[in-house]
Design an enzyme around this catalytic site. Structure first.
Site, mmCIF file in Angstrom:
data_model
loop_
_atom_site.group_PDB
_atom_site.id
_atom_site.type_symbol
_atom_site.label_atom_id
_atom_site.label_comp_id
_atom_site.label_asym_id
_atom_site.label_seq_id
_atom_site.Cartn_x
_atom_site.Cartn_y
_atom_site.Cartn_z
ATOM 1 N N CYS A 109 28.378 43.224 40.088
ATOM 2 C CA CYS A 109 27.547 43.299 41.468
ATOM 3 C C CYS A 109 26.828 44.208 41.699
ATOM 4 O O CYS A 109 25.567 43.903 42.301
ATOM 5 C CB CYS A 109 29.041 43.839 42.309
ATOM 6 N N GLY B 126 45.624 32.260 18.379
ATOM 7 C CA GLY B 126 46.599 32.281 19.319
ATOM 8 C C GLY B 126 48.120 32.920 18.634
ATOM 9 O O GLY B 126 49.059 33.134 19.631
ATOM 10 N N CYS C 71 27.095 41.575 47.488
ATOM 11 C CA CYS C 71 25.846 40.880 46.657
ATOM 12 C C CYS C 71 25.547 39.313 46.975
ATOM 13 O O CYS C 71 24.798 38.873 46.568
ATOM 14 C CB CYS C 71 25.774 41.221 45.187
ATOM 15 N N CYS D 69 30.707 37.571 48.021
ATOM 16 C CA CYS D 69 30.785 38.776 47.762
ATOM 17 C C CYS D 69 29.944 39.353 49.236
ATOM 18 O O CYS D 69 28.889 38.990 49.285
ATOM 19 C CB CYS D 69 30.054 39.318 46.561
ATOM 20 N N CYS E 145 32.974 41.819 44.815
ATOM 21 C CA CYS E 145 32.983 41.379 43.304
ATOM 22 C C CYS E 145 33.925 42.149 42.629
ATOM 23 O O CYS E 145 33.781 43.425 42.946
ATOM 24 C CB CYS E 145 31.831 41.389 42.542
#
Ligand SMILES: [Zn+2]
Lengths: 256, 285
Positions: free
Chosen positions: B271, B31, B243, B240, B265
């Site tokens: 997808c 970080g 899909c 979605c 997606c």
């Protein structure tokens, strides 16, 4: 009684120029010390040395900390000093915009110190911020407004609220009424006097305005060319100044 | 100059060593923003030069490289970065998340969980999460070193006071291993939970700002929030249309001239893989 703040031999020079020289005094809990002098007298240098914004060339600034008792804040680590700066100490700048975040709402400005010490409940933070706005006579409906939409007097009161919200034990003030209209000054002074009395605040106020110290300060230090030339109870110094320079300061006010 | 005159992956070995040192430091201090001497790349800033330099430093001839831009492999940006490394490093490329060993990304984390054999490289425009409220670099550096992060919550406070909820939906700030506050780059906050405890190495490169930071595998990453406004990894409340996936991040797309819309997606590989496996959404033709 242990002094809240014990200043010993503070000296700060800028090359050959003396900022302030060998200044010592004790401040006891609940006491307000006024430091007066013209610009260039060293009063702001002294204030900034005490508040940790400047490193003095010599001397100690001993603060009676909650956890460890008296500690020299000049030699303590920077993280410790910065922690003091957002908990037990507060600093009110002459220009509100130096002490506020102008892009942040009034509530966010007041809430920042709470969040800095770990408050993580939005509703509580907002309630405390709103409460403090009202204590400095800013209507609660302004809590989401930015300080840019506030008048100069309101900005200064907001800065005071932002500083006092965490219940600091020592407040440094640098010309808190400077740059404000006379009528606005009077209202601000009134407010400050109420807060000092209600909260039992300990404070050090630097100003060139004797009316400010007359109203707020228990004791007075008069500075000239970096040196303290006279110190005493405020009324004593103002009513019966001993040093020639103090006499000059007082008489110049009386002539106005 | 002929293509052959390039060093492997465009950058010279000394530059890559310098970038690798920054990456290793970043991995050692999760970080923490490590400064590095960003090089001119044959593409403008804002086109992922930070990510490209990090990818160049970690790619080996055996790697298989994937680039996604907002989840898609076929945007101009993704295509140009992919072909850049095909040319300069000769590495194989792929659009399959599972087949890639190095994935450079802008604005998304793939839906498919990554593995210990993979590296995810993020393109970062603004690495400093505190900049929104504190423009002074000297001061933000000090805030990081002293763990003074109250300001981060001021930003979230402002969000709630203005919108009634935490409206930050991209680049949502996180705390890494209880120490550094980090900007995860402009991924949707839906992706934030994937940052933590991820098996893959995550590297973040900011070219213009000359910063690299990193998350080693299985790092604790916590999204900042308030007790009474807890973090939520929100997404559009749909499945979605192609899909039928109910837990993937969706883009709203306009599908015809009459302005008809549907949600699909954002991760195109995810997808397509689902559809290939026989999953069908409402609008699938
Ligand atoms: Zn789909």
């Amino acid at each position: 009684m242990t002094p809240l703040l014990s200043v010993q031999g503070i000296t700060k020079t800028y090359g050959a120029h003396i900022g302030c020289a060998d200044v010592s005094f004790d401040l006891y809990p609940g006491e307000v010390m006024g430091i007066v002098g013209e610009s260039g007298s060293g009063k702001s240098t002294l204030l900034n040395c005490m508040a940790g914004h400047l490193v003095p060339d010599a001397g100690q600034v001993v603060f009676d900390t909650r956890s460890d008792g008296p500690r020299d804040t000049v030699t303590m680590s920077e993280p410790e000093r910065r922690m003091l700066g957002r908990t037990d100490w507060a600093f009110v700048h002459q220009h509100a915009r130096d002490g506020l975040r102008m892009g942040v709402s009034a509530g966010g400005n007041v809430g920042e110190r709470l969040m800095a010490v770990g408050d993580r409940h939005y509703g509580d933070i907002r309630d405390k911020a709103t409460d403090w706005l009202e204590r400095v006579e800013i209507h609660a409906s302004r809590v989401d407004d930015r300080p840019t939409t506030f008048s100069g007097g309101m900005q200064q009161r907001l800065q005071i609220a932002r500083n006092l919200v965490t219940g600091p034990r020592l407040v440094f003030m640098d010309e808190p009424t400077g740059g404000l209209d006379v009528s606005v000054q009077a209202r601000l002074l009134d407010l400050l006097r109420g807060l000092v009395r209600d909260m039992g605040l300990s404070a050090i106020i630097v100003t060139h305005d004797l009316a400010v110290v007359r109203l707020l300060a228990d004791r007075l230090m008069v500075m000239k060319s970096g040196h303290v030339v006279e110190t005493g109870l405020t009324d004593q110094v103002l009513d019966d100044p001993q040093h020639a320079y103090s006499q000059l300061l007082v008489s110049s006010v009386l002539q106005v | 100059m002929s293509e052959a005159a390039y060093n492997f992956a465009y950058l010279d070995e000394q530059t890559k060593r310098m970038i690798r040192r920054a990456i290793l430091k970043g991995l050692a201090v999760p970080g923490y923003q490590v400064p590095f001497a960003s090089r001119e790349m044959p593409m403008p800033y804002g086109w992922g030069t930070g990510g490209v330099q990090v990818s160049a430093a970690v790619l080996t001839p055996d790697d298989r490289f994937k680039v996604i831009d907002q989840g898609a492999d076929d945007t101009t940006n993704a295509v140009s970065i992919r072909s850049f490394f095909e040319r300069t490093a000769g590495v194989d490329t792929t659009t399959k998340t599972a087949e890639a060993s190095v994935i450079q990304t802008r604005h998304r984390i793939p839906e498919e969980p990554l593995t210990e054999d993979q590296i995810l490289v993020y393109q970062v425009p603004i690495p400093e999460p505190l900049r929104f409220l504190e423009p002074r670099e000297s001061e933000t550096r000090k805030m990081h070193s002293l763990e003074e992060y109250g300001l981060m919550h001021v930003k979230l406070y402002e969000d709630i006071s203005r919108h009634g909820h935490i409206a930050t939906s991209y680049a949502y700030p996180v705390k890494v291993e209880g120490r550094y506050v980090m900007d995860p780059s402009p991924i949707p906050k839906f992706d934030n939970p994937k940052l933590g405890d991820m098996a893959a190495i995550q590297l973040f490169g900011a070219g213009r700002e000359q910063r690299i930071y990193a998350l080693p595998p299985y790092t604790q990453v916590v999204s900042l929030d308030f007790e009474d406004h807890p973090f939520e990894a929100s997404k559009a409340d749909h499945a979605c249309a192609l899909c039928g996936a109910e837990h993937s991040y969706l883009d709203e797309v306009i599908v015809d001239d009459s302005g008809k819309r549907m949600f699909v997606c954002s991760d195109t590989d995810f997808c397509e893989s689902r559809r290939a496996a026989g999953h069908v959404g409402e609008q699938a033709a």
